[in-house]
Scaffold this motif. Structure first.
Motif, PDB file in Angstrom:
ATOM      1  N   LEU A 135      36.147  34.313  -8.303  1.00 31.44           N
ATOM      2  CA  LEU A 135      34.697  34.223  -8.398  1.00 31.44           C
ATOM      3  C   LEU A 135      34.250  32.889  -9.016  1.00 31.44           C
ATOM      4  O   LEU A 135      34.638  32.573 -10.146  1.00 31.44           O
ATOM      5  CB  LEU A 135      34.153  35.387  -9.228  1.00 31.44           C
ATOM      6  CG  LEU A 135      32.639  35.455  -9.414  1.00 31.44           C
ATOM      7  CD1 LEU A 135      31.931  35.641  -8.072  1.00 31.44           C
ATOM      8  CD2 LEU A 135      32.273  36.585 -10.375  1.00 31.44           C
ATOM      9  N   SER A 155      35.247  26.598  -2.492  1.00 26.28           N
ATOM     10  CA  SER A 155      34.011  27.353  -2.687  1.00 26.28           C
ATOM     11  C   SER A 155      33.592  27.306  -4.151  1.00 26.28           C
ATOM     12  O   SER A 155      32.407  27.157  -4.468  1.00 26.28           O
ATOM     13  CB  SER A 155      34.213  28.798  -2.223  1.00 26.28           C
ATOM     14  OG  SER A 155      33.039  29.563  -2.376  1.00 26.28           O
ATOM     15  N   CYS A 156      34.579  27.416  -5.042  1.00 25.17           N
ATOM     16  CA  CYS A 156      34.295  27.278  -6.480  1.00 25.17           C
ATOM     17  C   CYS A 156      33.830  25.868  -6.801  1.00 25.17           C
ATOM     18  O   CYS A 156      32.842  25.662  -7.512  1.00 25.17           O
ATOM     19  CB  CYS A 156      35.537  27.618  -7.296  1.00 25.17           C
ATOM     20  SG  CYS A 156      36.059  29.337  -7.203  1.00 25.17           S
ATOM     21  N   TYR A 165      37.444  35.805   1.406  1.00 23.61           N
ATOM     22  CA  TYR A 165      37.712  34.678   0.501  1.00 23.61           C
ATOM     23  C   TYR A 165      39.068  34.035   0.747  1.00 23.61           C
ATOM     24  O   TYR A 165      39.281  32.872   0.386  1.00 23.61           O
ATOM     25  CB  TYR A 165      37.504  35.051  -0.971  1.00 23.61           C
ATOM     26  CG  TYR A 165      38.372  36.126  -1.580  1.00 23.61           C
ATOM     27  CD1 TYR A 165      39.718  35.923  -1.847  1.00 23.61           C
ATOM     28  CD2 TYR A 165      37.812  37.342  -1.985  1.00 23.61           C
ATOM     29  CE1 TYR A 165      40.497  36.898  -2.454  1.00 23.61           C
ATOM     30  CE2 TYR A 165      38.574  38.322  -2.599  1.00 23.61           C
ATOM     31  CZ  TYR A 165      39.917  38.093  -2.837  1.00 23.61           C
ATOM     32  OH  TYR A 165      40.687  39.071  -3.457  1.00 23.61           O
ATOM     33  N   TRP A 218      32.369  34.091  -3.033  1.00 21.85           N
ATOM     34  CA  TRP A 218      31.388  35.021  -3.594  1.00 21.85           C
ATOM     35  C   TRP A 218      31.562  36.420  -3.011  1.00 21.85           C
ATOM     36  O   TRP A 218      30.970  37.375  -3.522  1.00 21.85           O
ATOM     37  CB  TRP A 218      29.973  34.513  -3.329  1.00 21.85           C
ATOM     38  CG  TRP A 218      29.680  33.240  -4.052  1.00 21.85           C
ATOM     39  CD1 TRP A 218      29.771  31.966  -3.563  1.00 21.85           C
ATOM     40  CD2 TRP A 218      29.275  33.103  -5.417  1.00 21.85           C
ATOM     41  NE1 TRP A 218      29.441  31.049  -4.527  1.00 21.85           N
ATOM     42  CE2 TRP A 218      29.126  31.722  -5.684  1.00 21.85           C
ATOM     43  CE3 TRP A 218      29.011  34.007  -6.452  1.00 21.85           C
ATOM     44  CZ2 TRP A 218      28.738  31.225  -6.921  1.00 21.85           C
ATOM     45  CZ3 TRP A 218      28.620  33.518  -7.688  1.00 21.85           C
ATOM     46  CH2 TRP A 218      28.493  32.146  -7.918  1.00 21.85           C
ATOM     47  N   VAL A 254      31.069  29.361   0.881  1.00 17.43           N
ATOM     48  CA  VAL A 254      30.542  30.423   0.017  1.00 17.43           C
ATOM     49  C   VAL A 254      31.453  31.647   0.056  1.00 17.43           C
ATOM     50  O   VAL A 254      31.090  32.718  -0.438  1.00 17.43           O
ATOM     51  CB  VAL A 254      29.097  30.816   0.426  1.00 17.43           C
ATOM     52  CG1 VAL A 254      28.139  29.655   0.205  1.00 17.43           C
ATOM     53  CG2 VAL A 254      29.050  31.296   1.876  1.00 17.43           C
TER      54      VAL A 254
END
Length: 403
Positions: free
Chosen positions: A232, A175-176, A164, A157, A154
């Motif tokens: 993101l 994560s995406c 990140y 985010w 995660v």
């Protein structure tokens, strides 16, 4: 970035009763032709991963700033991060193409986790070793605020680059992907309910949305805009959805038969143009159209039985290890830089031949590490954790067909 194209013509539901469930399922699609193997898409994965490798190699600054070697590497690989966009579009395409009719969401999630998480866990642990040994390239180190989001996938985010890009930096893209996989059963259900006439307008709308997102960031700081446009998950899902729609377009026989060579030339032109566009349009928007043309063009060539540069046995093997290569390459660069005492700021005092030799050694080391990771971890654990071996599922894995 993780999907290999299955031998979808053999993918038929098991003859077992499926208990009632409230989970979304992948609905059958009566308008689809027989789904065949797509080895070119597997082979091209390595080219995208290699672009990312080159990008990280040039930001390692082994050549002195402003030298001919530094300038050449920057021109060739300076925009290599667009390889991630290829992976996101390809993920949507392949998952939609190979979705089993009636497959429950829980099984879909388990297969995706079995594919990406073993490699992620192993490389995250290796990154912790790098942090402990002072070979980490990013700040944030091994603090719980970095490690926990990373292990839970995660981290993207968070707006904090220490989070990140923490640990194994490239895992931000997983994560995406985890977010895409979570939503995929619902997205597929909605997509398969659309009539064929709605597919091209939807693809156009997703393309326009992706290209116009930089306009939303007007007045934002550059770090915030970069996170929003490039990192993101909620923003990058437009590319994944575009890949899903393109798969439906091909499967319903509506593809425009755009030549592979033309899509390739457009991609090269777009890649070069990134250096002349406002930086925020260069993150994703500049290359989304040629990538969206190239993937279906290669898929239709495979379906027609036409041989391509990317469907050769060697290219397909490289494509199969490309996820492992993607996951290990930056760690190899870090460990090698640490072992060779590359300064944190500035380039080492090496000659051109020595720099080239070191970079080739980093490439070779990354390929060897990737091959081992794929053979020892990725392939066996994916088969084990996703529900059994290819033999038990009724078919043998072949080059370009691994699930």
């Amino acid at each position: 970035m993780t999907e290999a194209v299955p031998d979808a013509g053999r993918l038929t539901p098991r003859s077992i009763a499926v208990p009632p469930t409230t989970e979304p399922t992948a609905a059958p699609t009566a308008d689809t032709p027989e789904r065949g193997r797509l080895p070119s898409l597997t082979g091209l994965r390595f080219a995208a991963a290699f672009l990312v490798f080159g990008f990280h190699l040039q930001v390692a600054h082994l050549f002195p700033a402003g030298s001919s070697g530094d300038l050449l590497l920057g021109r060739v690989f300076g925009h290599g991060a667009i390889g991630v966009s290829f992976f996101f579009i390809l993920s949507g395409f392949v998952l939609t193409w190979s979705a089993r009719p009636g497959e429950r969401a829980r099984r879909s999630w388990r297969k995706r986790a079995a594919k990406i998480y073993p490699n992620h866990l192993i490389t995250a642990l290796a990154a912790l070793v790098a942090v402990a040994g002072g070979a980490a390239s990013a700040t944030g180190g091994g603090s719980p605020g970095v490690v926990v989001p990373n292990l839970l996938l995660v981290q993207s985010w968070s707006r904090d680059p220490d989070v990140y890009f923490g640990l194994n930096t490239v895992s931000w893209s997983l994560s995406c992907e985890a977010f895409f996989y979570l939503l995929f059963p619902w997205l597929l259900r909605g997509l398969t309910r659309l009539g064929p006439r709605a597919l091209w307008p939807l693809a156009a709308g997703l393309t326009v949305l992706t290209c116009c997102l930089p306009l939303v960031t007007a007045g934002w700081s550059e770090p915030t805009a970069y996170w929003f446009l490039y990192v993101l998950p909620a923003t990058r899902i437009s590319e994944f959805c575009l890949g899903m729609v393109l798969a439906r377009i091909v499967r319903t026989g509506q593809w425009i038969r755009f030549p592979i060579w033309a899509a390739g030339l457009l991609l090269v032109a777009a890649y070069v143009s990134v250096g002349y566009l406002p930086v925020r349009f260069g993150y994703v928007a500049a290359t989304v159209v040629p990538l969206a043309l190239l993937i279906p063009a290669l898929a239709t060539a495979d379906l027609a039985g036409r041989r391509t540069l990317w469907s050769t046995r060697r290219a397909v093997w490289l494509g199969e290890v490309s996820f492992a290569f993607y996951m290990v390459h930056q760690l190899v660069i870090r460990f090698a830089s640490k072992a060779l005492h590359v300064p944190a700021a500035g380039a080492p005092d090496w000659g051109v031949a020595q720099v080239i030799a070191v970079e080739l050694a980093m490439l070779a080391g990354s390929l060897c590490a990737a091959a081992l990771l794929w053979r020892i971890v990725e392939r066996p654990l994916h088969l084990l954790l996703s529900g059994g071996s290819g033999r038990r599922r009724g078919h043998h894995a072949r080059p370009g067909t691994a699930t």
